[in-house]
Design a protein around this motif. Structure first.
Motif, PDB file in Angstrom:
ATOM      1  N   PRO A 266       0.851  -1.176  -0.023  1.00  0.00           N
ATOM      2  CA  PRO A 266       0.051   0.028  -0.041  1.00  0.00           C
ATOM      3  C   PRO A 266       0.774   1.467  -0.029  1.00  0.00           C
ATOM      4  N   ARG A 267       2.131   1.218   0.518  1.00  0.00           N
ATOM      5  CA  ARG A 267       2.950   2.458   0.790  1.00  0.00           C
ATOM      6  C   ARG A 267       3.411   2.803  -0.732  1.00  0.00           C
ATOM      7  N   ARG A 268       3.675   1.811  -1.630  1.00  0.00           N
ATOM      8  CA  ARG A 268       4.036   2.182  -2.893  1.00  0.00           C
ATOM      9  C   ARG A 268       2.772   2.742  -3.647  1.00  0.00           C
ATOM     10  N   LEU A 269       1.761   2.230  -3.470  1.00  0.00           N
ATOM     11  CA  LEU A 269       0.645   2.884  -4.236  1.00  0.00           C
ATOM     12  C   LEU A 269       0.254   4.261  -3.702  1.00  0.00           C
ATOM     13  N   LEU A 270       0.407   4.695  -2.462  1.00  0.00           N
ATOM     14  CA  LEU A 270       0.323   6.044  -1.898  1.00  0.00           C
ATOM     15  C   LEU A 270       1.391   6.859  -2.749  1.00  0.00           C
ATOM     16  N   THR A 271       2.629   6.362  -2.816  1.00  0.00           N
ATOM     17  CA  THR A 271       3.498   7.197  -3.479  1.00  0.00           C
ATOM     18  C   THR A 271       3.238   7.675  -4.966  1.00  0.00           C
ATOM     19  N   VAL A 272       2.820   6.562  -5.709  1.00  0.00           N
ATOM     20  CA  VAL A 272       2.356   6.802  -7.133  1.00  0.00           C
ATOM     21  C   VAL A 272       1.216   7.789  -7.238  1.00  0.00           C
ATOM     22  N   CYS A 273       0.148   7.714  -6.256  1.00  0.00           N
ATOM     23  CA  CYS A 273      -1.044   8.376  -6.189  1.00  0.00           C
ATOM     24  C   CYS A 273      -0.735   9.841  -6.206  1.00  0.00           C
ATOM     25  N   PHE A 274      -0.013  10.173  -5.153  1.00  0.00           N
ATOM     26  CA  PHE A 274       0.443  11.618  -4.878  1.00  0.00           C
ATOM     27  C   PHE A 274       1.573  12.213  -5.700  1.00  0.00           C
ATOM     28  N   ALA A 275       2.129  11.185  -6.345  1.00  0.00           N
ATOM     29  CA  ALA A 275       3.144  11.847  -7.313  1.00  0.00           C
ATOM     30  C   ALA A 275       2.256  12.512  -8.645  1.00  0.00           C
TER      31      ALA A 275
END
Length: 398
Positions: A266-275
């Protein structure tokens, strides 16, 4: 709805945009602060009573807004009453429902429930915008109150508090789960969970990330999108239609994020979404126009796909770190989300009054999204967590 009220109230009463946005800010803050207490209250009296009471608060606030004549009344009715009522029906409510009714596919379910609120934009916003333009702002507000009353009349006889009430097992569970006894002291439990979680690092990281999330989504879009579109010469109906389109893509993005949360970190998914969100906000001043153009539609699609996509991974991270307290902890992180949203709603409108445009607002929010993208990978749920969990009073888990 608040975004559709800004221009009519400004023109009818000569209220400043900041005064009107203050009501939206209070609404958003209470929307967030109510959530953890509502989650704990649901464990005590059940979802049916909480939801019915919340809808009645929304109806009362909307009806009173229709007869207001002073700015403080807008803050009291829409900010306080509607804020409290809608605060019981946030993504925290979705997290609690998912925890009770589903043992598998939780990410997908939270994505589906997260998307439902944004599908409401598709259903209501174009109709409300058309009604504001044709009949004024009061009839749409009354319409929302009547809809809330109608839904309350359906919820009370049909909604069940627990799968056991329907004689069913949670989805994916191997055994029947009896209904747990009521949890006393809802307010006290919510505060105790906050105190325990506040002694752990992941809570503050999730709260900070979600505060930036709220500032860059509903905080700015729900109350400032229509005025920003008006500055570019766009008609209110066109602006509302674009926001509804955001709702469609938000629903798709939330479903996709839920599916991905079940399968990836889930952490990688958050990074992609915010970028991706940061890039879309940076591009917005370049594509904003008086009409609906292809670049505006592209912005709507890209921004919409990552709008609510952050919710399922944050709910899952809260569950992994805090176990059974996960829904209440998520409620407190959602409170941070709404504090960020409330600040953004007010400061965005104030910045528009000072600078005469929203360009600086989009740039500042894009920078905040980049900060959130950098913070997300720092949330630790593995090897370095047991000692910290033990100090905070949580059981040891990976």
């Amino acid at each position: 709805m608040p975004g559709l009220l800004v221009t009519p109230l400004h023109e009818e009463y000569a209220w400043e945009r900041g005064q009107i946005a203050l009501a939206a800010s209070v609404n958003m803050v209470l929307f967030g602060l109510t959530a953890p207490f509502a989650a704990a209250l649901t464990d005590r009296i059940g979802a049916r009573r909480v939801v019915t009471g919340a809808l009645l608060l929304v109806a009362a606030g909307a009806l009173l807004t229709g007869v207001m004549t002073r700015p403080w009344q807008l803050v009291a009715y829409w900010g306080l009453l509607v804020g409290l009522g809608s605060g019981c029906l946030t993504m925290t409510f979705a997290a609690g429902i998912t925890a009770r009714w589903f043992d598998r596919r939780r990410g997908l379910v939270t994505g589906a429930l997260s998307s439902s609120s944004h599908l409401g934009q598709l259903v209501f916003l174009p109709l409300l915008a058309w009604s504001v333009g044709r009949f004024g702002w009061r009839p749409p507000v009354v319409t929302l109150a009547l809809v809330a009353l109608a839904v309350a009349a359906l919820v009370y006889p049909l909604l069940r508090d627990h799968p056991a009430d329907a004689g069913a097992k949670p989805y994916g569970a191997r055994e029947f789960v009896p209904r747990p006894p009521p949890v006393p002291g809802a307010a006290g439990r919510a505060l105790r969970v906050l105190l325990r979680a506040a002694r752990t690092g992941p809570f503050w990281l999730l709260a900070g990330v979600f505060a930036l999330c709220g500032a860059s989504t509903n905080g700015i879009m729900w109350s400032n999108w229509a005025p920003a579109a008006h500055d570019h010469g766009m008609r209110a109906t066109a602006a509302a239609s674009l926001l509804s389109l955001v709702g469609i893509f938000s629903a798709l993005g939330a479903l996709g994020a839920g599916w991905l949360t079940d399968r990836f970190d889930p952490r990688r998914l958050l990074t992609v979404c915010f970028a991706v969100r940061a890039l879309s906000l940076l591009a917005l001043p370049l594509v904003f126009a008086s009409t609906v153009t292809a670049p505006m539609l592209l912005f709507t699609a890209v921004y919409g796909l990552v709008d609510v996509a952050t919710v399922p991974p944050v709910i899952e991270l809260a569950r992994r770190v805090y176990g059974d307290d996960g829904p209440v902890v998520f409620g407190w992180t959602n409170a941070a989300h709404q504090l960020g949203a409330g600040a953004s709603a007010f400061l965005g409108a104030a910045a528009r009054d000072v600078f005469g445009a929203y360009d600086v607002v989009w740039a500042a929010l894009a920078a905040g999204c980049l900060v959130a993208a950098a913070l997300a990978p720092a949330v630790r749920v593995g090897a370095h967590r047991p000692a910290e969990r033990a100090r905070a009073g949580y059981p040891s888990q990976s």
